[in-house]
Design an enzyme around this catalytic site. Structure first.
Site, short mmCIF file in Angstrom:
data_model
loop_
_atom_site.label_atom_id
_atom_site.label_comp_id
_atom_site.label_asym_id
_atom_site.label_seq_id
_atom_site.Cartn_x
_atom_site.Cartn_y
_atom_site.Cartn_z
N ASP A 56 109.65 -79.68 91.12
CA ASP A 56 110.90 -80.15 91.90
C ASP A 56 110.43 -81.50 92.44
O ASP A 56 109.11 -81.63 92.65
CB ASP A 56 111.26 -78.98 93.03
CG ASP A 56 111.97 -79.37 93.86
OD1 ASP A 56 113.12 -79.92 93.64
OD2 ASP A 56 111.69 -79.55 95.20
N ASP A 58 112.20 -83.61 95.74
CA ASP A 58 112.46 -83.56 96.97
C ASP A 58 111.61 -82.78 97.98
O ASP A 58 111.43 -81.28 97.81
CB ASP A 58 113.81 -83.35 97.33
CG ASP A 58 114.64 -84.49 96.88
OD1 ASP A 58 114.06 -85.51 96.42
OD2 ASP A 58 115.84 -84.42 97.02
N ASP A 231 109.17 -76.55 96.53
CA ASP A 231 108.99 -76.28 98.33
C ASP A 231 110.13 -75.34 98.56
O ASP A 231 110.06 -74.93 99.83
CB ASP A 231 109.23 -77.67 98.77
CG ASP A 231 110.70 -78.32 98.91
OD1 ASP A 231 111.30 -78.23 99.95
OD2 ASP A 231 111.33 -78.49 97.89
#
EC number: 3.1.-.-
Length: 300
Positions: A56, A58, A231
């Site tokens: 991922d 961001d 996250d």
């Protein structure tokens, strides 16, 4: 705690004619032969042909939101109105303070982004992404996550970014870091001009799992030998799809689930530091963008 619905991600019946997010995969695979990193080096073909790593972007690879960082660069170039700037301030502050993303916020941001790019050239947006990467995003790369990408590259594995971020920006980040490629949200363009519409669905949540599964089929990957990093609890479908899942800088829900499932957790922040810098950094962003708008108003 209820996990996201994984039924679609695990449907064993494969229809090659309707694989999810074909547009993103096609763009990425078509761009691979011409990609070179910051040192002018083209990524080497993978040695380990059945394993890959999926990251991922961001708050996993990039501190905060890559789209907001891109927005900062655009604001400095006077592309935005005061109302637009307030939206960026709110999104960044919420992202930093809560430590997690919201599906509705992501969708709303995507709609605004599509309205912004409508009628603009793909070439112009790619060039802006290159400039803003150098000015802002390069300094926001988590060093720990960058090292993890390199470990997989050194092992001869493919390394992909999987993100809701627009494909053009995601591909720039992947290329500059010497990664294999990126799957991102693809905006439709005709004759090199954006139409303001998406080609496929927003690459978010379960959509990421569909994309990873489709890419694995295209590339002959064994998902049990693959690793995924994120996250966000929204990415549980993607994390659950691979043999090894790692929570990076996880939000509270993902941290809890990772502990429950025995997934590795790596946090390149500290709770004290996150609490200390959350509000000031958001306010600093607001001040910078407001100043840009003020300069624009003065000139008008």
């Amino acid at each position: 705690m209820a996990s996201p619905d994984l039924s679609n991600a695990y449907n064993g019946r494969i229809d090659l004619g309707s694989l999810a997010n074909n547009a993103s995969i096609n763009r990425a695979l078509n761009d691979m032969p011409t990609a070179v990193d910051d040192a002018g080096v083209r990524p080497q073909p993978p040695i380990d042909l059945t394993a890959a790593a999926f990251f991922d972007v961001d708050n996993t690879l990039v501190q905060g939101s890559s789209a907001v960082h891109f927005g900062r660069g655009l604001a400095a170039r006077d592309y935005f109105t005061y109302r637009d700037v307030l939206g960026f301030i709110y999104a960044q502050a919420k992202f930093q303070l809560l430590g997690k993303e919201n599906s509705q916020d992501v969708a709303a941001g995507q709609r605004k982004a599509l309205a912004f790019i409508e009628g603009r050239s793909v070439e112009q947006l790619v060039a802006l992404g290159e400039e803003i990467y150098d000015e802002i995003i390069a300094d926001k790369i988590w060093a720990g996550t960058r090292q993890l990408t390199q470990i997989h590259l050194d092992a001869g594995q493919q390394v992909w970014l999987i993100t809701a971020t627009p494909y053009e920006l995601a591909a720039t980040i992947a290329r500059r870091l010497g990664l294999t490629g990126a799957l991102g949200t693809v905006a439709e363009s005709v004759d090199g001009i954006f139409t303001g519409r998406l080609v496929d669905e927003l690459l978010h949540g379960v959509g990421k799992a569909h994309a990873v599964r489709s890419l694995a089929i295209r590339e002959g990957l064994n998902l049990k030998r693959c690793t995924a990093y994120s996250d966000s609890y929204n990415d549980v479908p993607m994390l659950s799809l691979v043999g090894t899942a790692v929570a990076i800088n996880p939000d509270a829900q993902l941290r809890s689930l990772a502990r429950e499932r025995g997934w590795e957790i790596r946090d390149f922040r500290t709770a004290r530091k996150a609490a200390r810098i959350g509000v000031p950094s958001a306010l600093a962003l607001g001040g910078a963008l407001a100043a840009a708008v003020s300069r624009r108003r003065d000139r008008e």
